[in-house]
Motif scaffolding. Structure first.
Motif, mmCIF file in Angstrom:
data_model
loop_
_atom_site.group_PDB
_atom_site.id
_atom_site.type_symbol
_atom_site.label_atom_id
_atom_site.label_comp_id
_atom_site.label_asym_id
_atom_site.label_seq_id
_atom_site.Cartn_x
_atom_site.Cartn_y
_atom_site.Cartn_z
ATOM 1 N N ASP A 5 0.862 -1.182 0.000
ATOM 2 C CA ASP A 5 0.000 0.000 0.000
ATOM 3 C C ASP A 5 0.898 1.230 0.000
ATOM 4 N N GLN A 6 0.359 2.330 -0.458
ATOM 5 C CA GLN A 6 1.115 3.573 -0.508
ATOM 6 C C GLN A 6 0.282 4.743 -0.010
ATOM 7 N N THR A 196 -1.343 -1.528 7.477
ATOM 8 C CA THR A 196 -1.218 -0.194 6.900
ATOM 9 C C THR A 196 -1.786 0.876 7.823
#
Length: 413
Positions: A5-6, A196
């Motif tokens: 994930d970003q 995340t």
């Protein structure tokens, strides 16, 4: 396949999260988009000096290693001509310690005369030991300025000369830090058994308050095309004669990089490679010989380096290299030979992905070059390379007028 994930913080810090539930260790990797190429040509070695200074303590943490060791963590860093990379590995339950440490030195590195003097001495000693007093230690200090006449790749990360570090002032050091060690000039990757949501919370808590600043525009001089063979001969107190041949090649992000890399593997990867079979085993001209590429952000180098066997002249050695290069330029490599080096690339890639820190670093490198997802396309890009591609690259770059040759001869007793 590396899933991730970003997200990006308001101050510009890019964050990548890779979850791997199979490991109790978490890697936190911070890549700063600054290397030796960003230095003033009269003040070189600063990026490498900072690699050391960043471990000298920050305003709130006088000893970087001690709190990390208490929670079972390890850390290190490295500098190249393109980047500076710092990494920490800690047990999952102690992840916040890594965030605390890295954020404090990004925000408020302790600039003390004592720290500067200590790290200056360490770097000067490293310069002397590894580059001046070690056999073959100054090869890159000779080869880089031979190959590059305009681009700052013409000096090694250690710097051009010791005096640049000796004369570094506190003002010089602070100026370099505040121009480059910024959240909006960094990529942080957190990899391991993490969520995340947790990483986003920790990132905002520890890094969100660090202000972004304007990054100087990178306006590096482009290296002109080389149109003449260059040559330098030196005599050194070394055990064997050596030769280094550096050919200009494309940057790592270029579409031809993978074919160029495979070309180097065809020549020298493994005991059944062309160089090893012909020049070492059959003709016994070299005790060792390698071909490899510099995966540089700007135009890099395709390097051939070899140690000559006793009694072999440079003329004979160079002619033998040229003959092998002529073969790869005049005939396509066989499908079997090409598949063999592709298989080795794939197995190396898969093995590297068993290490959580490697995955964190590779994601950061890919994001800097173009896109973090490129880590999942690397093997495919190698597999798409054809024998025709390799032949084209060989004819394009492995030519005398594109070559800088360093003859590194042992002193006669």
């Amino acid at each position: 396949m590396i899933s991730f994930d970003q997200f990006k913080l308001d101050n510009g810090l890019k964050v990548i999260v890779h979850q791997d539930k199979s490991t109790p260790i978490v890697a936190l990797n911070i890549l700063y988009d600054v290397g030796a190429r960003d230095e003033d040509e009269n003040k070189t070695g600063f990026a490498h000096l900072f690699e050391h200074l960043m471990f000298g303590g920050s305003l709130n943490i006088s000893n970087f290693d001690e709190p990390l060791q208490r929670v079972g963590g390890t850390n290190n860093a490295f500098t190249s001509n393109d980047i500076t990379n710092y990494y920490i590995t800690v047990p999952k339950e102690n992840l916040e310690t890594a965030f605390w440490l890295e954020s404090d030195r990004m925000l408020s590195l302790a600039f003390t005369e004592k720290s500067l003097e200590v790290q200056r001495s360490v770097v000067i000693e490293e310069f002397k030991q590894n580059y001046l007093n070690q056999p073959y230690g100054d090869v890159w200090m000779l080869l880089r300025p031979l190959a590059y006449k305009k681009h700052p790749y013409s000096w090694a990360t250690i710097g051009k000369e010791i005096s640049h570090i000796e004369n570094a002032t506190m003002h010089d050091v602070k100026e370099f830090f505040y121009q480059h060690y910024l959240p909006n000039n960094a990529i942080m990757v957190v990899a391991g058994n993490v969520e995340t949501k947790e990483v986003k919370s920790l990132s905002k808590k520890w890094f969100g308050g660090i202000p972004k600043k304007e990054i100087p525009e990178r306006n590096l001089p482009k290296e002109p095309q080389q149109n003449e063979a260059r040559r330098l001969e030196v005599n050194r107190d070394v055990p064997a004669n050596a030769i280094y041949k550096a050919y200009k090649m494309c940057p790592k992000a270029n579409k031809d990089f993978h074919a160029t890399d495979l070309l180097s593997d065809v020549l020298s990867l493994g005991s059944s490679s062309r160089f090893h079979t012909s020049l070492i085993k059959e003709q016994k001209l070299f005790s060792e010989i390698n071909a490899y590429v510099m995966g540089s952000s700007d135009d890099g180098l395709f390097v051939i380096s070899g140690k000559l066997s006793d009694g072999i002249s440079y003329a004979t050695a160079e002619l033998s290299i040229e003959k092998e290069l002529d073969k790869v330029k005049t005939h396509f490599v066989s499908e079997n030979e090409l598949q063999k080096v592709k298989n080795k690339i794939e197995s190396t890639h898969e093995f590297s992905e068993t290490n959580i820190l490697n995955k964190a670093m590779n994601l950061a490198f890919a994001e800097l070059q173009n896109d973090a997802n490129d880590v999942n396309l690397e093997v495919e890009k190698y597999n798409l390379v054809t024998a025709k591609d390799i032949n084209r690259i060989a004819n394009q770059i492995l030519i005398p007028t594109n070559c800088s040759t360093l003859i590194y001869a042992k002193k006669e007793k």
